[in-house]
Design a protein around this motif. Structure first.
Motif, PDB file in Angstrom:
ATOM      1  N   LEU A 285       0.817  -1.209   0.000  1.00 32.75           N
ATOM      2  CA  LEU A 285       0.000   0.000   0.000  1.00 32.75           C
ATOM      3  C   LEU A 285       0.854   1.264   0.000  1.00 32.75           C
ATOM      4  O   LEU A 285       0.524   2.242  -0.681  1.00 32.75           O
ATOM      5  N   CYS A 286       1.938   1.265   0.741  1.00 36.12           N
ATOM      6  CA  CYS A 286       2.814   2.447   0.761  1.00 36.12           C
ATOM      7  C   CYS A 286       3.413   2.703  -0.620  1.00 36.12           C
ATOM      8  O   CYS A 286       3.509   3.859  -1.056  1.00 36.12           O
ATOM      9  N   GLN A 287       3.804   1.641  -1.298  1.00 35.03           N
ATOM     10  CA  GLN A 287       4.324   1.809  -2.655  1.00 35.03           C
ATOM     11  C   GLN A 287       3.234   2.343  -3.583  1.00 35.03           C
ATOM     12  O   GLN A 287       3.486   3.227  -4.424  1.00 35.03           O
ATOM     13  N   GLY A 294       3.791  11.142  -5.571  1.00 34.96           N
ATOM     14  CA  GLY A 294       5.057  11.597  -6.128  1.00 34.96           C
ATOM     15  C   GLY A 294       6.244  11.327  -5.228  1.00 34.96           C
ATOM     16  O   GLY A 294       7.282  11.987  -5.337  1.00 34.96           O
ATOM     17  N   ALA A 295       6.116  10.354  -4.319  1.00 35.14           N
ATOM     18  CA  ALA A 295       7.213   9.997  -3.427  1.00 35.14           C
ATOM     19  C   ALA A 295       8.031   8.862  -4.035  1.00 35.14           C
ATOM     20  O   ALA A 295       7.626   8.228  -5.017  1.00 35.14           O
ATOM     21  N   ASP A 296       9.177   8.567  -3.432  1.00 36.70           N
ATOM     22  CA  ASP A 296      10.046   7.491  -3.890  1.00 36.70           C
ATOM     23  C   ASP A 296       9.366   6.147  -3.584  1.00 36.70           C
ATOM     24  O   ASP A 296       9.141   5.798  -2.421  1.00 36.70           O
ATOM     25  N   LYS A 297       9.058   5.374  -4.636  1.00 40.69           N
ATOM     26  CA  LYS A 297       8.303   4.135  -4.445  1.00 40.69           C
ATOM     27  C   LYS A 297       9.083   3.093  -3.645  1.00 40.69           C
ATOM     28  O   LYS A 297       8.531   2.416  -2.782  1.00 40.69           O
ATOM     29  N   GLN A 393       5.639  12.921   4.909  1.00 40.96           N
ATOM     30  CA  GLN A 393       4.892  12.218   3.865  1.00 40.96           C
ATOM     31  C   GLN A 393       4.978  10.701   4.044  1.00 40.96           C
ATOM     32  O   GLN A 393       3.984   9.984   3.894  1.00 40.96           O
ATOM     33  N   TYR A 394       6.151  10.217   4.406  1.00 43.12           N
ATOM     34  CA  TYR A 394       6.329   8.769   4.562  1.00 43.12           C
ATOM     35  C   TYR A 394       5.615   8.270   5.828  1.00 43.12           C
ATOM     36  O   TYR A 394       5.049   7.172   5.837  1.00 43.12           O
TER      37      TYR A 394
END
Length: 456
Positions: A285-287, A294-297, A393-394
Motif C-alpha cells: 500500500l505504501c508503494q 510523487g514519493a520514492d516508491k 509524507q512517509y
C-alpha cells in the motif's frame, strides 16, 4: 452542540455540574486525551462489553485495561468487547469512538473500577471530537450513582505519574541495559549494496544466492501471481531483471534477512505470521500511495515493510511481557496499541521506559542499524496521530496504509482512524482512495500466501 445532548441532559438532571474543555478536533479519543495536555491519571473512559444478556459498560482509568476475569468474578457473566460499530449505534448523538463513560445517560448498566470513585477530578469525553468535560468527585459520584464497583482493571500497571523520557534517553537505556540484536551480516551487505548507485542486478543476485533459504523465498516471490509474469523464472538474476526490479528485490531481501535478528513466536495476533501479513500489505500500500503522491516508491515500500520492527524487538527482549501484550491485544481489540503498551510497560517496573511504544522503539533500532532516515521516522512516528515534521509524507503513508488495513483485520491496531483526513493530508481525493482500497482486494490472497511462506 459542544457536549452530547443526552449526556448534558442527564448530568443537569442529576445535579452533576461539569466544565467543558474545548480541544482541537481529534480523530480518536486516545488522540484527544494525549493531545489535551491534561494529566492522564485524571482521565476516565469506558469499555463496552456484551454477552447474550446484553451490553454492560465498564468505567475505568484511561491508562488501564479491564480484566475480563475480574468482571466475570464480580457479576458472574463472561463478557466480550463490543465492536466499534455496535458501540456507535448505542450512542446516536455522539461522534463515533467518543462514547462518554456515563452509561446511565444511555440506559446502559455500569460497572466502575473502584479507583475511579476516589478521583478528586475526572476528565472524560463529552461525546464529541472537540470537547472534553471535567467533573469534581461529587459530580462524578452523582453521574455514576447506582454503578456496581470493584477491582476491574489489571493492577500494578499504568498507575502513578511517570517522568517523560526523550527518545535519546530511551535509546541510551536500551543500549546500556540490554544486548540489542545487531543487524544480521547478510542484511548489512544488502543494505550497503542498495546505497551503491553503480551496483548491478548480478551483484545483488550473487549476494542473495549465498543464502539458499533467501534464494528460495525471492524466487517464490517473483513467481507470485502478483506480478503476472508469463514466462519461466530460473534464477535470482532473472527475478531481478525481468520481474521485480533491483529495488524491490533488495528491499524484500533486506526485510527477510533483518527479521532473522529476532526470536519471536510464530502464532498469535502479534506473532511472526501476523507480522509478515501486516508488513507485506503495508509495504504494498505504501508503494501504491507513493505513486499517487510523487514519493520514492522503493523508499515507501521499505517504510511500510519495516515500520513494525519495534514489536519484534520487544518480543525478542521481553518474551513474558510480549505474551501479556498479545493477550491484551486479543481481549481488547478496540483499544489502541499505545494504551495497551502503557498497561504492560508503564507500571513502575524496570522496563517502564518502553511505554513510549513499539513505534518509538523500532525507530531507535532502525537508527542504530543506520537505515535511511525516512524509514527511521516512519517506524518511530507511525503511532503518533497528527504528526508534522521531518519526512512527514512517509509517516502519513504508513498511517494511511494501516488505517485501510484495519477494516480487513490486518495489523495490530483496530481502533478507528479518520481515514479521509489522512488521505486528504496526502492530497488524495475520494476517487483515488477508493481505487487504492480496491487494489488491496486484488492482491490480498497473493500477499497472504507470501506472508505464510516467509514466516514458515
Amino acid at each position: 452542540m459542544a457536549v452530547a445532548a443526552r449526556l448534558d441532559s442527564f448530568l443537569t438532571r442529576k445535579g452533576a455540574p461539569y466544565r467543558a474543555l474545548p480541544i482541537d478536533e481529534s480523530a480518536s479519543l486516545d488522540a484527544a486525551m494525549m493531545a489535551s495536555g491534561l494529566p492522564l491519571e485524571e482521565a476516565v473512559c469506558a469499555t463496552l462489553l456484551v454477552d447474550i444478556n446484553g451490553v454492560v459498560m465498564v468505567v475505568h482509568g484511561f491508562n488501564n485495561t479491564i480484566d475480563l476475569d475480574a468482571v466475570q468474578q464480580l457479576i458472574g457473566r463472561r463478557l466480550q468487547p463490543l465492536t466499534a460499530r455496535q458501540s456507535n449505534r448505542l450512542f446516536g448523538d455522539c461522534d463515533p469512538g467518543f462514547q462518554p463513560p456515563v452509561g446511565a445517560a444511555y440506559d446502559i448498566p455500569v460497572l466502575v473500577d473502584e479507583d475511579v470513585l476516589t478521583m478528586p477530578r475526572a476528565v472524560m469525553t463529552g461525546g464529541t471530537r472537540h470537547t472534553l468535560i471535567a467533573l469534581d468527585n461529587r459530580a462524578l459520584t452523582l453521574a455514576l450513582a447506582g454503578a456496581q464497583g470493584g477491582h476491574l482493571v489489571i493492577r500494578g500497571q499504568g498507575n502513578g505519574e511517570r517522568e517523560a523520557l526523550t527518545l535519546d534517553e530511551v535509546a541510551g537505556k536500551l543500549q546500556k541495559l540490554y544486548r540489542l540484536p545487531p543487524m544480521p551480516a547478510l542484511a548489512i551487505r544488502i543494505l550497503k549494496l542498495t546505497t551503491n548507485t553503480e551496483a548491478t542486478a548480478r551483484e545483488l543476485a550473487e549476494l542473495i544466492e549465498f543464502d539458499p533459504s533467501l534464494t528460495a523465498q525471492i524466487m517464490r516471490y517473483s513467481r507470485s501471481a502478483l506480478f503476472h509474469y508469463p514466462g519461466q523464472i530460473n534464477s535470482v538474476q532473472e527475478a531481478v531483471t525481468r520481474v521485480l526490479g533491483f529495488d524491490r528485490v533488495a528491499h524484500i531481501a533486506l526485510g527477510i534477512a533483518a527479521v532473522r535478528a529476532f526470536d519471536v513466536p510464530r502464532h498469535g495476533m502479534l506473532g511472526m505470521d501476523s507480522f509478515w501479513r501486516h508488513s507485506l500489505h503495508c509495504a504494498f500500500l505504501c508503494q501504491r500511495l507513493a505513486m499517487e503522491c510523487g514519493a520514492d516508491k522503493g523508499l515507501a515500500y521499505l517504510c511500510g515493510l519495516l515500520h513494525n520492527f519495534g514489536l519484534l524487538l520487544v518480543g525478542h527482549l521481553f518474551p513474558g511481557m510480549y505474551d501479556e501484550l498479545s493477550t491484551l491485544r486479543e481481549t481488547n481489540p478496540d483499544v489502541s496499541m499505545h494504551s495497551l503498551e502503557l498497561q504492560v510497560f508503564g507500571g513502575g517496573n524496570d522496563q517502564e521506559f518502553l511505554a513510549v511504544g513499539h513505534g518509538a522503539i523500532g525507530g531507535i533500532l532502525h537508527r542504530l542499524w543506520q537505515l535511511p532516515d525516512p524509514v527511521v521516522k516512519a517506524a518511530g512516528m507511525h503511532q503518533q496521530a497528527g504528526y508534522h515534521g521531518e519526512h512527514e509524507q512517509y509517516v502519513l503513508m504508513v498511517e494511511l496504509a494501516n488505517s485501510l488495513l484495519k477494516a480487513r483485520g490486518i495489523g495490530d491496531e483496530f481502533n478507528p482512524d479518520d481515514t479521509p483526513a489522512l488521505a486528504a493530508s496526502l492530497g488524495l481525493d475520494d476517487a483515488a482512495l477508493a481505487a487504492i482500497d480496491g487494489d488491496i482486494d486484488a492482491v490480498t490472497r497473493e500477499l497472504d500466501d507470501l506472508a505464510a511462506s516467509l514466516s514458515s
